[in-house]
Every structure is written in structure tokens, then in C-alpha cells.
Design a protein around this motif. Structure first.
Motif: not given
Length: 541
Positions: A464-474, A524-533
């Protein structure tokens, strides 16, 4: 590319020549110990040039910075380009004929040389210093002869295959009819070989010969596969399929080389004789001394390919076209172009042929960037994740947990980090979010992952998680136990970059056995999140 993707991370073999060497050299008690450290073999090579550049950087800055060293290691690429430019200029050719060369040589196919510090101070310099020595030899003066000796001797201790230039020099001096100099050169050749292999462990080469005698066909085809390695674009295919095009390309390029060597030599009436043949060959090269640079590059690359084809297949046939070797076929492609240029293209009035070659070189360069730049892009993320783990868990730069190499890396960095000589990277997305990554997972960011085991390998995936092509995206996996927090990133291939979801394999023997809570660091770009599972995985070996 270098400014964007070079990072301050000592990866794998870097640890031997840079952190460990520098720390030991600083602590050495006398000049004898320092000399031994400088000249002692590292794996299968003596790498004096790399160590000298390490010391020079430390003397100027008081630090070890792998990024700066990596960028500087590529300066010899400019030297190689300059030598090829000299060939065109000295033959009186229009400088427009130089245009295809940068496109054929400067690309990311050999990124495991251009942005890996240790190989950057070996593979590119060994071509340049040796070829510069051959350029000096072509001038046929006493000063240039002495300069060639210094350069080739130094090249011999840049990397072991620099020794091949002594053989190349013998051929060139014989063609020049410089038999007195040939005698001096031969004596120095024997002395250098003797010095180089003093107290040198040849066990690995012995194993290579044993494999060669059992599988000679691999060496035969491997020779051509390696030389045609610039056409290795099917890197994800099985090795048999992958090697077909490079092998065919190798046959074609070698055929061009043979044609160039013996062009019109066999023309004329009368019975063939070796003395007459030798005179024709000598006159061919002595009429235009810059041809010796082309010949020298050709001979070095062919000898090098023979040695690789004989000694390396025991590691797997893929080694013929492994990334850090690809500077050699890239250079061979340029040499083949110069051969076509100097024997045929310069004499044809139809400029359409050159236009096609120039267009082909541009397309080749663009295709190389499209294919290999995404790999460079992903490698940077992987290395920065690994250095984060090294800083926080004392593992990440190549070794397995608890291995001799693991302890070796920790000891090497342990000499430098407390003194501030080496500093872990600070301007990274992981360092900026370090507090959040190391803290307990927040309860308001929940996501599910799937955990599977295939052939004793653990995979953690999400779609479900989407990422882009940015230098740090992932999407970076966080594995957190009571004592440790690891980041893990599984590099994506070109066709998967930007797609939703991820699948990460937990590397073998990378983590201390324990039960780990799973989280995701999403960028993703300037956005950063930490998810718990709310899920855990047990790692046990």
C-alpha cells in the motif's frame, strides 16, 4: 553524478585501505613499520597509490572523508580522456573526432569503480599511469624513457595488473628498435616483478589455475565476454542469456583490433618472410608515434582480459562482466573507435559514417544512464542505511555478525571515531530523523505487513505504501528489540522504482538474534513518517 551519489561510507574493502590503514599508520612507532603498512598487500594487490591519497587527505584535513576521496579518485578518468585527445591531436585529426570518446567512456556502467573509493583508486589509475608511461615511451627521448620507468613502476604498485605495462613496454621498445633501452627495461621488469611478489600470497591464483584447467572453455568465452562488457544491458537475466551480447561484441571488437594491427601488412607480391613482416610492422607504428598509445592500451586490456578470464571464472562466470571491471571494456570500446578512426574513418570523404558513430555513441551513453543510474540511486540509500546501523549497532559495512571481518571493521573505525578523524554522516535523512527512528513507535500510525519465510530467508512486505523517485524516497524497515534498532533497505530495480509497496529481505547474519518489533520509516520528498505494525519477527541463526 559524483557530487550527488558519493557518500562518506567505507564499504567492504574500503575498510582495509582507508580506516584500518590510516589508524595503524598514525599509531606506527617508526618509519619501518609505516613503510611496511604502505607496501603490504591488501587481498591480491599492493595499493600504494590509494594509501598515499589517504595519507595526503589526512595531512591536509586531519580527517578521513570517503566522499571527498571518492570524488578525487575520478581525476585519473580525465587523464585517460586527455591521452586519447592527444592521440587525435598528434595525428592532425579534426577535434570533432574526439566527440564520441566522452560518450563512450563517461557513464555509470562502472559505478562500482567511479563511486566506490577503493576501486576508484585502483582500476582507473592503473589504466592512466600505465598509459601515460607508454605515451612517454612513444617520444623516444632519454627524459621520456626515464619518465616512463617511473610511471610504470608506480603503476605496478597501484594495482597488480599495472605490472602488465612492463610487458607492453617491451613490445613497444622492440618495435621502435630501441634495443639498448629494451635491455634496461627488461632488467627493471624482472626486478619489479621480484619486488612485487616478495612475501606475496599466491594461493588464490593457484586456485584460479586449477579451475582453469578443468573448465578452459569458460576462459575462452570469458575473454570475449569481458572485452564486450560495455554491451551488458541484461543484468537481471540468467548469466547465459546475459553474456550472449557482450560475447558477440567482444568477438567484433577483437576482430577490429586484429584488422587494425595488420592492415595492409600482408599486401604486396613475393614470398612471406618474418624479417620483412617485422619491418612493415615497425614502419607502421614509427611513422606515427601516437599509435603506440592505441597499441599500448590494446595490449594492456588484452593481457588483463586474459588474466581475468583464466583466474576469475572460479568465482562464477558473472565476474567477467561484474560492475567494478567495466572500466576495462569501456576503455576497450574507445580503443576500438580510435582504431577505426585512424585506419579508415579519417580517409573517407563521406562524413555520414562519422555521424552515425557519433549518434551511436550518444545513444549508448543515454542507454547506459537509463539502465544504470537507478542502480546508483538505490545504492546510495543502501549505503546510508548501512552506515546508520554501523554507528548504532556496530554492523553494516559488509561483514556478518561476529565474523572476523566484523571485529576488524569495528577495530579500524574504533581507532578513528573517538579521535574525530572519521565522523559518521550527519546530513542524511536518517540522521535528521534519528530521534524518531530510535524512539518507541507511536500508537497513531498503524500499518500492516506480511511476513513470509522462503528457503530460510525472511521477507517483510507491504503493498500500500507509495514512494517517488526522490533521492531519499523509500520505505525503510525498522526492526526494534529491547536493546537495538536496525534500519534495513532492499534496493529496488528500475522497473519497480516508484511502484506501490515494498518487499524487504532480512539480510543473513546481519542482526543479533532476537525478537524484533516491526516498523516502517517512510520517505517521499519532504514528507517523513514512522509507522508501527503491531507485528514482530524472530531472527535466529
Amino acid at each position: 553524478m559524483l557530487l550527488t551519489y558519493a557518500v562518506n561510507v567505507p564499504w567492504m574493502d574500503d575498510n582495509d585501505a582507508f580506516p584500518d590503514f590510516l589508524g595503524r599508520f598514525i599509531e606506527a612507532k617508526n618509519s619501518g613499520e609505516k613503510a611496511w603498512l604502505l607496501f603490504k598487500p591488501n587481498n591480491e594487490h599492493r595499493i600504494v597509490y590509494a594509501k598515499l591519497m589517504n595519507l595526503l587527505h589526512y595531512t591536509l584535513t586531519g580527517t578521513l572523508n570517503m566522499r571527498t576521496l571518492t570524488i578525487f579518485s575520478n581525476i585519473t578518468l580525465l587523464g585517460i580522456l586527455w591521452l586519447f585527445w592527444r592521440v587525435i591531436k598528434e595525428q592532425g585529426l579534426a577535434l570533432i573526432y574526439f566527440l564520441p570518446i566522452p560518450f563512450l567512456l563517461l557513464h555509470p556502467q562502472y559505478y562500482l569503480t567511479s563511486i566506490w573509493t577503493i576501486t576508484g583508486f585502483q582500476y582507473q589509475p592503473v589504466i592512466f599511469f600505465g598509459l601515460m608511461g607508454i605515451y612517454f615511451l612513444s617520444k623516444k627521448t632519454n627524459i621520456s624513457f626515464f619518465g616512463a620507468i617511473i610511471l610504470v613502476f608506480f603503476d605496478s604498485f597501484t594495482m597488480s595488473n599495472g605490472l602488465f605495462y612492463w610487458i607492453v613496454g617491451m613490445v613497444i621498445l622492440a618495435l621502435q628498435g630501441e634495443y639498448k633501452r629494451l635491455g634496461i627495461w627488461s632488467v627493471l621488469t624482472l626486478a619489479t616483478f621480484k619486488l612485487y611478489f616478495y612475501q606475496f600470497d599466491n594461493q588464490a591464483n593457484d586456485q584460479g589455475f586449477q579451475y582453469f584447467f578443468k573448465h578452459p572453455h569458460e576462459s575462452f568465452f570469458g575473454f570475449f565476454t569481458h572485452l564486450g562488457g560495455s554491451f551488458d544491458f541484461q543484468t537481471l537475466s540468467p548469466i547465459l542469456t546475459r553474456s550472449i551480447v557482450p560475447t558477440i561484441a567482444g568477438f567484433i571488437l577483437v576482430s577490429i583490433s586484429i584488422w587494425w594491427l595488420f592492415f595492409r601488412v600482408f599486401e604486396g607480391k613475393g614470398k612471406f618472410s618474418i624479417p620483412a613482416f617485422w619491418v612493415k610492422i615497425q614502419s607502421r607504428f614509427n611513422s606515427e608515434s601516437s599509435n603506440y598509445v592505441i597499441l599500448g592500451a590494446f595490449l594492456f586490456l588484452v593481457i588483463n582480459a586474459l588474466v581475468i578470464a583464466i583466474l576469475r571464472p572460479r568465482f562464477g562466470y558473472f565476474v567477467m562482466i561484474v560492475g567494478n571491471y567495466k572500466i576495462y571494456p569501456a576503455t576497450f570500446l574507445v580503443v576500438a573507435y580510435l582504431m577505426v578512426l585512424t585506419r579508415w574513418l579519417r580517409f573517407t570523404k563521406n562524413q555520414r559514417y562519422f555521424q552515425w558513430i557519433l549518434a551511436g555513441s550518444i545513444l549508448f551513453n543515454v542507454a547506459s544512464y537509463i539502465k544504470f543510474l537507478p542502480e546508483v540511486h538505490e545504492r546510495r540509500k543502501d549505503l546510508l542505511v548501512r552506515i546508520f546501523n554501523q554507528e548504532h549497532n556496530q554492523i553494516g559495512l559488509g561483514p556478518y555478525v561476529g565474523s572476523d571481518f566484523d571485529r576488524y571493521v569495528q577495530t579500524g573505525l574504533g581507532r578513528l571515531v573517538p579521535k574525530g578523524i572519521y565522523q559518521f554522516p550527519t546530513n542524511t535523512v536518517f540522521k535528521k530523523s534519528e530521534k524518531e527512528i530510535l524512539s518507541n513507535f507511536a500508537e497513531n500510525q498503524i500499518i500492516n505487513v506480511s511476513i513470509s519465510t522462503i528457503n530460510n530467508e525472511i521477507f517483510i512486505a507491504n503493498d500500500t505504501l507509495t514512494t517517488g523517485f526522490g533521492l531519499d524516497d523509500g520505505s525503510y524497515l525498522i526492526l526494534k528489540s529491547a536493546q537495538r534498532t536496525y534500519l534495513i533497505y532492499d534496493k529496488k530495480f528500475f522497473h519497480n522504482i516508484g511502484k506501490s509497496g515494498f518487499s524487504v529481505k532480512i539480510p543473513e547474519k546481519y542482526l543479533i538474534p532476537d525478537t524484533y518489533h516491526i516498523g516502517i520509516f517512510w520517505v517521499k520528498g519532504d514528507k517523513r513518517k514512522i509507522y508501527k505494525t503491531n507485528q514482530t519477527v524472530e531472527v535466529n541463526y
